[in-house]
Design a protein around this motif. Structure first.
Motif, PDB file in Angstrom:
ATOM      1  N   THR A 182     -17.699 -36.394  44.221  1.00 44.98           N
ATOM      2  CA  THR A 182     -17.056 -36.176  42.872  1.00 44.98           C
ATOM      3  C   THR A 182     -16.198 -35.022  42.996  1.00 44.98           C
ATOM      4  O   THR A 182     -16.540 -33.874  43.470  1.00 44.98           O
ATOM      5  N   VAL A 183     -14.907 -35.001  42.161  1.00 49.12           N
ATOM      6  CA  VAL A 183     -14.000 -33.887  42.270  1.00 49.12           C
ATOM      7  C   VAL A 183     -14.029 -33.711  40.616  1.00 49.12           C
ATOM      8  O   VAL A 183     -13.666 -34.484  39.860  1.00 49.12           O
ATOM      9  N   TRP A 184     -14.549 -32.341  40.595  1.00 49.30           N
ATOM     10  CA  TRP A 184     -14.503 -31.882  39.064  1.00 49.30           C
ATOM     11  C   TRP A 184     -12.987 -31.084  38.667  1.00 49.30           C
ATOM     12  O   TRP A 184     -12.875 -30.357  39.625  1.00 49.30           O
ATOM     13  N   SER A 185     -12.625 -30.959  37.501  1.00 48.11           N
ATOM     14  CA  SER A 185     -11.472 -30.611  37.237  1.00 48.11           C
ATOM     15  C   SER A 185     -11.484 -29.927  35.803  1.00 48.11           C
ATOM     16  O   SER A 185     -11.843 -30.652  34.871  1.00 48.11           O
ATOM     17  N   ASP A 186     -11.075 -28.788  35.553  1.00 48.79           N
ATOM     18  CA  ASP A 186     -11.332 -28.085  34.263  1.00 48.79           C
ATOM     19  C   ASP A 186     -10.146 -28.112  33.400  1.00 48.79           C
ATOM     20  O   ASP A 186      -9.069 -28.340  33.880  1.00 48.79           O
ATOM     21  N   THR A 187     -10.157 -27.896  32.208  1.00 51.06           N
ATOM     22  CA  THR A 187      -9.168 -27.948  31.215  1.00 51.06           C
ATOM     23  C   THR A 187      -8.129 -26.942  31.732  1.00 51.06           C
ATOM     24  O   THR A 187      -8.408 -25.828  32.145  1.00 51.06           O
ATOM     25  N   PRO A 188      -6.677 -27.132  31.704  1.00 53.63           N
ATOM     26  CA  PRO A 188      -5.849 -26.156  32.168  1.00 53.63           C
ATOM     27  C   PRO A 188      -5.923 -24.882  31.330  1.00 53.63           C
ATOM     28  O   PRO A 188      -5.982 -24.972  30.007  1.00 53.63           O
ATOM     29  N   MET A 189      -5.723 -23.979  32.011  1.00 53.17           N
ATOM     30  CA  MET A 189      -5.924 -22.527  31.407  1.00 53.17           C
ATOM     31  C   MET A 189      -4.540 -21.796  31.700  1.00 53.17           C
ATOM     32  O   MET A 189      -4.067 -21.699  32.765  1.00 53.17           O
ATOM     33  N   ALA A 190      -4.097 -21.444  30.574  1.00 51.10           N
ATOM     34  CA  ALA A 190      -3.002 -20.562  30.448  1.00 51.10           C
ATOM     35  C   ALA A 190      -2.864 -18.919  30.673  1.00 51.10           C
ATOM     36  O   ALA A 190      -4.246 -18.544  29.958  1.00 51.10           O
ATOM     37  N   VAL A 191      -2.164 -18.400  31.252  1.00 51.96           N
ATOM     38  CA  VAL A 191      -2.118 -16.991  31.120  1.00 51.96           C
ATOM     39  C   VAL A 191      -0.692 -16.344  30.766  1.00 51.96           C
ATOM     40  O   VAL A 191       0.318 -16.718  31.225  1.00 51.96           O
ATOM     41  N   GLU A 206     -12.710 -15.392  33.867  1.00 53.73           N
ATOM     42  CA  GLU A 206     -12.959 -16.736  33.386  1.00 53.73           C
ATOM     43  C   GLU A 206     -12.979 -17.811  34.351  1.00 53.73           C
ATOM     44  O   GLU A 206     -13.718 -18.875  34.362  1.00 53.73           O
ATOM     45  N   VAL A 207     -11.949 -17.571  35.380  1.00 51.93           N
ATOM     46  CA  VAL A 207     -11.731 -18.560  36.277  1.00 51.93           C
ATOM     47  C   VAL A 207     -13.116 -18.465  37.239  1.00 51.93           C
ATOM     48  O   VAL A 207     -13.576 -19.581  37.603  1.00 51.93           O
ATOM     49  N   GLU A 208     -13.576 -17.262  37.559  1.00 48.94           N
ATOM     50  CA  GLU A 208     -14.975 -17.189  38.577  1.00 48.94           C
ATOM     51  C   GLU A 208     -15.995 -17.685  37.688  1.00 48.94           C
ATOM     52  O   GLU A 208     -16.609 -18.685  38.319  1.00 48.94           O
ATOM     53  N   LYS A 209     -16.231 -17.572  36.430  1.00 49.08           N
ATOM     54  CA  LYS A 209     -17.291 -18.154  35.645  1.00 49.08           C
ATOM     55  C   LYS A 209     -17.125 -19.758  35.356  1.00 49.08           C
ATOM     56  O   LYS A 209     -18.153 -20.246  35.956  1.00 49.08           O
ATOM     57  N   ARG A 210     -16.146 -20.371  35.304  1.00 48.59           N
ATOM     58  CA  ARG A 210     -15.938 -21.770  35.368  1.00 48.59           C
ATOM     59  C   ARG A 210     -16.192 -22.193  36.539  1.00 48.59           C
ATOM     60  O   ARG A 210     -16.837 -23.542  36.780  1.00 48.59           O
ATOM     61  N   LEU A 211     -15.543 -21.929  37.659  1.00 46.24           N
ATOM     62  CA  LEU A 211     -15.844 -22.377  39.030  1.00 46.24           C
ATOM     63  C   LEU A 211     -17.468 -22.472  39.426  1.00 46.24           C
ATOM     64  O   LEU A 211     -17.957 -23.328  40.084  1.00 46.24           O
ATOM     65  N   ASN A 212     -17.969 -21.359  39.175  1.00 49.06           N
ATOM     66  CA  ASN A 212     -19.350 -21.069  39.250  1.00 49.06           C
ATOM     67  C   ASN A 212     -20.258 -21.995  38.322  1.00 49.06           C
ATOM     68  O   ASN A 212     -21.266 -22.631  38.907  1.00 49.06           O
ATOM     69  N   GLU A 213     -19.765 -22.279  37.340  1.00 48.76           N
ATOM     70  CA  GLU A 213     -20.649 -23.386  36.425  1.00 48.76           C
ATOM     71  C   GLU A 213     -20.326 -24.668  36.919  1.00 48.76           C
ATOM     72  O   GLU A 213     -21.329 -25.249  37.046  1.00 48.76           O
ATOM     73  N   MET A 214     -19.072 -25.022  37.403  1.00 48.31           N
ATOM     74  CA  MET A 214     -18.697 -26.391  37.899  1.00 48.31           C
ATOM     75  C   MET A 214     -19.783 -26.570  39.318  1.00 48.31           C
ATOM     76  O   MET A 214     -20.047 -27.514  39.600  1.00 48.31           O
ATOM     77  N   ALA A 215     -19.677 -25.450  40.050  1.00 47.70           N
ATOM     78  CA  ALA A 215     -20.441 -25.415  41.019  1.00 47.70           C
ATOM     79  C   ALA A 215     -21.912 -25.706  40.962  1.00 47.70           C
ATOM     80  O   ALA A 215     -22.734 -26.411  41.563  1.00 47.70           O
ATOM     81  N   ALA A 216     -22.425 -24.949  40.003  1.00 48.85           N
ATOM     82  CA  ALA A 216     -24.096 -25.473  39.735  1.00 48.85           C
ATOM     83  C   ALA A 216     -24.050 -27.016  39.043  1.00 48.85           C
ATOM     84  O   ALA A 216     -25.213 -27.436  39.898  1.00 48.85           O
ATOM     85  N   VAL A 217     -23.294 -27.303  38.351  1.00 47.99           N
ATOM     86  CA  VAL A 217     -23.341 -28.954  37.970  1.00 47.99           C
ATOM     87  C   VAL A 217     -23.192 -29.656  39.209  1.00 47.99           C
ATOM     88  O   VAL A 217     -24.222 -30.591  39.519  1.00 47.99           O
ATOM     89  N   SER A 218     -22.300 -29.486  40.140  1.00 44.68           N
ATOM     90  CA  SER A 218     -21.972 -30.251  41.276  1.00 44.68           C
ATOM     91  C   SER A 218     -23.323 -30.278  42.248  1.00 44.68           C
ATOM     92  O   SER A 218     -23.709 -31.449  42.670  1.00 44.68           O
ATOM     93  N   GLU A 219     -23.929 -29.241  42.483  1.00 44.30           N
ATOM     94  CA  GLU A 219     -25.007 -29.139  43.398  1.00 44.30           C
ATOM     95  C   GLU A 219     -26.277 -29.833  42.880  1.00 44.30           C
ATOM     96  O   GLU A 219     -26.961 -30.394  43.652  1.00 44.30           O
ATOM     97  N   GLY A 220     -26.402 -30.264  41.774  1.00 42.01           N
ATOM     98  CA  GLY A 220     -27.524 -31.261  41.167  1.00 42.01           C
ATOM     99  C   GLY A 220     -27.066 -32.551  41.010  1.00 42.01           C
ATOM    100  O   GLY A 220     -27.876 -33.277  40.581  1.00 42.01           O
ATOM    101  N   HIS A 221     -25.698 -32.822  41.202  1.00 38.36           N
ATOM    102  CA  HIS A 221     -25.204 -34.056  40.922  1.00 38.36           C
ATOM    103  C   HIS A 221     -25.547 -35.224  41.732  1.00 38.36           C
ATOM    104  O   HIS A 221     -25.970 -36.331  41.233  1.00 38.36           O
ATOM    105  N   PHE A 222     -25.902 -35.158  42.711  1.00 37.59           N
ATOM    106  CA  PHE A 222     -26.467 -36.014  43.632  1.00 37.59           C
ATOM    107  C   PHE A 222     -27.884 -35.978  44.255  1.00 37.59           C
ATOM    108  O   PHE A 222     -28.194 -36.685  45.074  1.00 37.59           O
ATOM    109  N   GLY A 223     -28.617 -34.940  43.379  1.00 39.87           N
ATOM    110  CA  GLY A 223     -29.693 -34.676  43.885  1.00 39.87           C
ATOM    111  C   GLY A 223     -30.071 -33.979  44.991  1.00 39.87           C
ATOM    112  O   GLY A 223     -31.078 -33.946  45.708  1.00 39.87           O
ATOM    113  N   VAL A 224     -28.602 -33.223  45.442  1.00 43.17           N
ATOM    114  CA  VAL A 224     -28.749 -32.146  46.481  1.00 43.17           C
ATOM    115  C   VAL A 224     -29.847 -31.251  46.470  1.00 43.17           C
ATOM    116  O   VAL A 224     -30.103 -30.423  45.390  1.00 43.17           O
TER     117      VAL A 224
END
Length: 235
Positions: A182-191, A206-224
């Motif tokens: 699974t490849v997760w992608s976040d809402t485009p973020m403007a600067v 914000e970039v750091e937070k969102r990437l880490n939030e996606m990482a947390a979701v991903s690591e439980g996605h397949f029951g890993v």
């Protein structure tokens, strides 16, 4: 690029291995993409992509098919490991500029900015590293977004079957063939081009937070097993 005869042989062997893996992925992996990434790439929108070093092997593989029809550029460090990475990435159709936060980074960022604007290309900065700690965003992607005016899409990939190289500083992930990915992608973020230092720092966080939030979701996605994940620095 390889300089000695031995380096040339080793680099070519590495490319053969990478070529084999790329085609094995293509034939055997089932990939699901969540979020706006495919729409942005298929509609040829100017966009910037960023992710953690842990994800870079599969993420670059995923973008190979798009690199055949539109220009995609990235920065690779000037280390010896970076020389091999740059060689392989270029062989698969990407444009590579050399530099990092510790050496040649300012010059490389300037070259990437100019290239992305002139060619309306996709720009990639792997936003942690080139040294530990992992999953801590460096400011390069934010500066690139401010200079180009292009939005940032944050990406995370995770496989149902993969190996984490625990001795590498980023716990590099190698997805196995015959995996679901699974490849997760976040809402485009403007600067904003008018952003000042504090606003840039808020965007970096914000970039750091969102990437880490996606990482947390991903690591439980397949029951890993979550114990396989690396620790995350909090701010």
């Amino acid at each position: 690029m390889p300089k000695s005869f031995l380096e040339k042989i080793l680099f070519r062997l590495a490319y053969c291995f990478a070529w084999f893996f790329v085609h094995l992925y293509r034939w055997t992996c089932r990939v699901e993409v969540k979020g706006p990434l495919l729409d942005c790439l298929n509609e040829d929108r100017p966009v910037l992509l960023t992710w953690w070093h842990q994800d870079m092997l599969f993420n670059f593989y995923f973008l190979i098919s798009f690199a055949k029809r539109r220009k995609i550029a990235t920065i690779v460090s000037q280390s010896k490991d970076g020389a091999l990475a740059a060689y392989l990435i270029e062989k698969f159709g990407f444009t590579v500029l050399r530099g990092s936060s510790s050496k040649g980074g300012k010059e490389a960022l300037g070259l990437l900015t100019d290239f992305v604007i002139k060619e309306k290309a996709v720009g990639i900065i792997v936003c942690d590293g080139p040294r530990p700690p992992g999953r801590v965003a460096k400011p390069g992607i934010i500066l690139l977004a401010r200079k180009t005016g292009y939005p940032i899409i944050k990406i995370r990939s995770w496989g149902s079957r993969q190996h984490l190289f625990q001795k590498s500083w980023c716990k590099l992930a190698l997805v196995f063939p015959f995996s679901r990915v699974t490849v997760w992608s976040d809402t485009p973020m403007a600067v904003s081009r008018e952003s000042r230092r504090q606003e840039l720092e808020e965007s970096r966080l914000e970039v750091e937070k969102r990437l880490n939030e996606m990482a947390a979701v991903s690591e439980g996605h397949f029951g890993v097993d979550r114990t396989a994940s690396i620790s995350v620095k909090t701010n």
